[in-house]
Design a protein around this motif. Structure first.
Motif, PDB file in Angstrom:
ATOM      1  N   GLN A   1      35.096 -14.198 -65.359  1.00  0.00           N
ATOM      2  CA  GLN A   1      35.045 -15.321 -64.692  1.00  0.00           C
ATOM      3  C   GLN A   1      36.283 -14.974 -63.830  1.00  0.00           C
ATOM      4  OE1 GLN A   1      33.405 -18.504 -64.696  1.00  0.00           O
ATOM      5  NE2 GLN A   1      34.570 -18.529 -62.667  1.00  0.00           N
ATOM      6  N   GLY A   2      35.958 -14.925 -62.525  1.00  0.00           N
ATOM      7  CA  GLY A   2      37.102 -14.504 -61.473  1.00  0.00           C
ATOM      8  C   GLY A   2      38.171 -15.677 -61.437  1.00  0.00           C
ATOM      9  N   LYS A   3      39.405 -15.405 -61.089  1.00  0.00           N
ATOM     10  CA  LYS A   3      40.536 -16.222 -61.446  1.00  0.00           C
ATOM     11  C   LYS A   3      41.421 -16.230 -59.858  1.00  0.00           C
ATOM     12  CE  LYS A   3      43.738 -17.621 -64.607  1.00  0.00           C
ATOM     13  NZ  LYS A   3      44.533 -17.255 -66.060  1.00  0.00           N
ATOM     14  N   ALA A   4      41.790 -17.134 -59.334  1.00  0.00           N
ATOM     15  CA  ALA A   4      42.709 -17.119 -58.131  1.00  0.00           C
ATOM     16  C   ALA A   4      43.862 -16.103 -58.350  1.00  0.00           C
ATOM     17  CB  ALA A   4      42.978 -18.427 -57.794  1.00  0.00           C
TER      18      ALA A   4
ATOM     19  N   SER B   1      38.175  -4.850 -60.693  1.00  0.00           N
ATOM     20  CA  SER B   1      37.950  -3.807 -61.640  1.00  0.00           C
ATOM     21  C   SER B   1      37.586  -4.004 -63.005  1.00  0.00           C
ATOM     22  CB  SER B   1      39.457  -3.005 -61.604  1.00  0.00           C
ATOM     23  OG  SER B   1      40.200  -3.674 -62.705  1.00  0.00           O
ATOM     24  N   LYS B   2      37.810  -5.397 -63.543  1.00  0.00           N
ATOM     25  CA  LYS B   2      37.364  -5.556 -64.934  1.00  0.00           C
ATOM     26  C   LYS B   2      35.803  -5.833 -64.828  1.00  0.00           C
ATOM     27  CE  LYS B   2      41.140  -4.492 -66.975  1.00  0.00           C
ATOM     28  NZ  LYS B   2      41.096  -3.199 -68.111  1.00  0.00           N
ATOM     29  N   PHE B   3      35.598  -6.656 -63.940  1.00  0.00           N
ATOM     30  CA  PHE B   3      34.058  -6.854 -63.582  1.00  0.00           C
ATOM     31  C   PHE B   3      33.304  -5.558 -63.377  1.00  0.00           C
ATOM     32  CE2 PHE B   3      32.569 -11.447 -62.833  1.00  0.00           C
ATOM     33  CZ  PHE B   3      33.643 -12.111 -62.778  1.00  0.00           C
ATOM     34  N   ALA B   4      33.860  -4.681 -62.818  1.00  0.00           N
ATOM     35  CA  ALA B   4      33.167  -3.340 -62.673  1.00  0.00           C
ATOM     36  C   ALA B   4      32.980  -2.570 -64.044  1.00  0.00           C
ATOM     37  CB  ALA B   4      33.771  -2.665 -61.248  1.00  0.00           C
ATOM     38  N   THR B   5      34.034  -2.751 -64.632  1.00  0.00           N
ATOM     39  CA  THR B   5      34.114  -2.034 -66.143  1.00  0.00           C
ATOM     40  C   THR B   5      33.059  -2.360 -66.894  1.00  0.00           C
ATOM     41  OG1 THR B   5      36.362  -1.562 -65.945  1.00  0.00           O
ATOM     42  CG2 THR B   5      35.480  -1.922 -68.034  1.00  0.00           C
TER      43      THR B   5
END
Ligand code: NDP
Length: 248
Positions: A158-161, A169-173
């Motif tokens: 979940q993205g965060k401001a 990088s963690k989404f891609a991981t």
């Protein structure tokens, strides 16, 4: 599952590489894997920190580790291939990789993100682990059951401001983990992610300087999941992203 109790010999005869093994969660994982019988390959940026972990493992009677000083920011494909060749000649196989090393890169509003910092974060958190995995595949395939564990984050789901490049990088991981898990699903190699959750380390203190760190879980509190995914009790687990601090 967080009641998982690893048997004392869970990792005996296993050879496991841990990145970022000199500090924080990676240090605890290296010490824990050694305590449960593994021969650990300690990879990290600061040699003195790796040497301290090496000494602690030997003092506690663990099997002698190997040390690989390597900066994931500057390492080339050739560096990874040379490393794989030396692991193959020394150990003959690799049973597990814990991709733990990571950098935060600093929090910043989107319009202030600097391209060099963005590139560094993606290099250390994503491209380095990808190249490392690629180089080590042949030696992982020599193990009966290889386990690849990537390290994600809450901001990888979940993205965060202000978490910019780190979150990306963690989404891609997570995406890399799912892709490899599917690609290797017919093989002896399983691929999963751990989301450690808020943990008392230098990185966390950098991200939340005003927080009382004494209220946070320590790396040792998370180790049940690291052991579970490295040991043969998790042979059926593939393509999952698991929380080391699951909500009750
Ligand atoms: P720390 O900052 O305490 O430790 C990070 C480790 O990675 C250090 O050993 C560091 O080595 C190593 N490292 C950093 N850059 C490089 C590089 N370029 N090449 C090789 N090694 C490098 O972080 P944590 O222990 O907190 O984090 C471990 C993992 O867990 C990371 O992937 C992080 O994103 C993730 N995570 C952590 C959370 C937390 O609350 N702590 C929450 C969610 C995810 P050196 O000390 O030599 O620089």
């Amino acid at each position: 599952m967080n009641t998982y109790k690893a048997p004392a010999s869970l990792l005996s005869n296993k050879v496991i590489l841990v990145t970022g093994a000199g500090d924080g969660i990676g240090k605890e994982a290296a010490l824990t894997f050694a305590r449960y019988g593994a021969t650990v390959i300690l990879l990290g940026k600061t040699t003195s920190k790796l040497t301290a972990v090496y000494d602690e493992i030997c003092t506690k009677g663990g099997s002698e580790p190997a040390i690989i000083p390597l900066d994931l920011k500057g390492a080339s494909q050739k560096n990874y291939q040379d490393m794989a060749a030396s692991i193959e000649s020394e150990f003959g196989r690799l049973d597990g990789i814990l991709h733990n090393a990571g950098i935060l890169g600093g929090l910043a509003p989107f319009e202030h993100i600097k391209q060099d910092i963005w590139n560094d974060i993606l290099q250390v958190n994503l491209t380095g682990p990808m190249l490392l995995t690629q180089a080590l595949l042949p030696v992982l395939r020599k193990a009966d059951h290889g386990s690849i564990v990537f390290t994600s984050s809450g901001v990888g789901r979940q993205g965060k401001a202000y978490w910019g490049g780190y979150a990306v990088s963690k989404f891609a991981t997570e995406g890399l983990m799912q892709t490899l898990a599917d690609e290797f699903s017919e093989s002896s190699i399983r691929v999963n992610c751990i989301n450690p959750g808020a943990t008392r380390t230098t990185m966390r203190a950098r991200a939340y300087p005003a927080e009382n760190s004494q209220l946070l879980k320590t790396p040792a509190d998370l180790m049940w999941l690291y052991l579970y995914l490295m040991g043969d009790d998790s042979l059926e687990i593939n393509g999952q992203s698991l929380d080391a601090q699951p909500k009750p």
